[in-house]
Motif scaffolding. Structure first.
Motif, PDB file in Angstrom:
ATOM      1  N   VAL A  94       0.856  -1.182   0.000  1.00 34.49           N
ATOM      2  CA  VAL A  94       0.000   0.000   0.000  1.00 34.49           C
ATOM      3  C   VAL A  94       0.892   1.231   0.000  1.00 34.49           C
ATOM      4  CG1 VAL A  94      -0.189   0.042   2.529  1.00 34.49           C
ATOM      5  CG2 VAL A  94      -1.910   1.210   1.144  1.00 34.49           C
ATOM      6  N   ILE A  95       0.447   2.260  -0.704  1.00 35.23           N
ATOM      7  CA  ILE A  95       1.166   3.534  -0.758  1.00 35.23           C
ATOM      8  C   ILE A  95       0.399   4.553   0.065  1.00 35.23           C
ATOM      9  CG2 ILE A  95       1.979   5.402  -2.265  1.00 35.23           C
ATOM     10  CD1 ILE A  95       1.947   3.265  -4.559  1.00 35.23           C
ATOM     11  N   ALA A 135       4.172  -1.399   3.430  1.00 30.58           N
ATOM     12  CA  ALA A 135       3.572  -0.080   3.230  1.00 30.58           C
ATOM     13  C   ALA A 135       4.675   0.929   2.967  1.00 30.58           C
ATOM     14  CB  ALA A 135       2.769   0.330   4.454  1.00 30.58           C
ATOM     15  N   PHE A 136       4.453   1.788   1.976  1.00 31.14           N
ATOM     16  CA  PHE A 136       5.449   2.792   1.616  1.00 31.14           C
ATOM     17  C   PHE A 136       4.817   4.174   1.667  1.00 31.14           C
ATOM     18  CE2 PHE A 136       7.530   5.555  -1.506  1.00 31.14           C
ATOM     19  CZ  PHE A 136       8.827   5.532  -1.003  1.00 31.14           C
ATOM     20  N   GLY A 137       5.482   5.134   2.322  1.00 27.70           N
ATOM     21  CA  GLY A 137       4.983   6.496   2.423  1.00 27.70           C
ATOM     22  C   GLY A 137       5.730   7.434   1.496  1.00 27.70           C
ATOM     23  N   VAL A 165      -3.471   5.244  -0.323  1.00 26.36           N
ATOM     24  CA  VAL A 165      -4.252   5.849   0.749  1.00 26.36           C
ATOM     25  C   VAL A 165      -3.814   7.304   0.894  1.00 26.36           C
ATOM     26  CG1 VAL A 165      -4.727   5.861   3.231  1.00 26.36           C
ATOM     27  CG2 VAL A 165      -4.614   3.689   1.997  1.00 26.36           C
ATOM     28  N   PRO A 166      -4.682   8.269   0.591  1.00 28.21           N
ATOM     29  CA  PRO A 166      -4.312   9.677   0.795  1.00 28.21           C
ATOM     30  C   PRO A 166      -4.245   9.990   2.285  1.00 28.21           C
ATOM     31  CG  PRO A 166      -6.618   9.505   0.160  1.00 28.21           C
ATOM     32  CD  PRO A 166      -6.050   8.118   0.067  1.00 28.21           C
TER      33      PRO A 166
END
Length: 223
Positions: free
Chosen positions: A35-36, A113-115, A147-148
């Motif tokens: 997920v980003i 998960a990557f931010g 995901v904003p």
């Protein structure tokens, strides 16, 4: 893994006590799989705050220089960055930017998960700047949902130029996941631009920021 667990068990509760974060939408972050998390960028501590309040570990890219600082302060910096799953990368050139995206793609390929901050650099005036299309490249190449995320209040806690964060309340809002599928035809550049604009619109809806017409020119270049 032990250091990451220690940070989440010790630092995260301490941060919640000091900053009293208001967090909404945690359930919007998938509990597993790639997920980003695409967030606005108001302060250097944004990429620390998000992993501390997210329901799962989130890897952000961090300047490689942060991992090479000498002395006790350097050790503490490395320990903190490693504890929040930060990934060291060189910064400042188009080649480095592409290499950074390849590293990010590897994080997603591992089901993590990557931010990312699509604006590239911190907003100096509080407005939300136009997003760089690297976030769309990642979403389309990996198939991961986006995901904003809106982070508010960090610019008051550690404004540009401040060496250490102060004390205050922060708000983090996780929006509903966005899913993107590469279209069968069309210009790749136009598709990435449209995807990025949709992501930035979702961030703006969460943050309530005024939209700037152009790019943050202090940003590092990305594809």
């Amino acid at each position: 893994m032990l250091l990451q667990a220690a940070v989440r068990l010790v630092v995260a509760p301490l941060a919640r006590l000091l900053y009293r974060p208001v967090v909404t939408g945690r359930d919007n972050v998938p509990s597993r799989g790639p997920v980003i998390l695409a967030a606005n960028h108001l302060s250097v501590i944004d990429s620390v705050v998000i992993p501390l309040v997210a329901p799962r570990p989130v890897a952000f890219l961090a300047k490689a220089e942060y991992f090479r600082r000498p002395g006790l302060r350097g050790w503490l910096t490395r320990a903190c960055l490693t504890g929040i799953d930060a990934v060291p990368v060189p910064r400042g050139t188009h080649r480095a930017a592409r290499a950074a995206l390849d590293v990010a793609l590897g994080v997603l390929a591992d089901g993590r998960a990557f931010g990312i901050h699509p604006e590239g650099s911190r907003s100096r005036d509080g407005r939300l700047y136009r997003g760089r299309t690297g976030v769309a490249w990642l979403a389309l190449a990996s198939g991961a949902p986006v995901v904003p995320v809106a982070v508010l209040g960090t610019d008051r806690i550690q404004p540009v130029g401040a060496r250490l964060p102060g004390i205050g309340r922060v708000t983090v809002r996780f929006g509903a996941p966005l899913h993107f599928v590469p279209p069968p035809s069309g210009s790749a550049g136009q598709v990435r631009r449209a995807v990025t604009d949709e992501i930035m619109a979702a961030i703006r809806e969460l943050s309530g920021q005024e939209a700037a017409e152009g790019y943050n020119e202090l940003s590092s270049p990305t594809p």
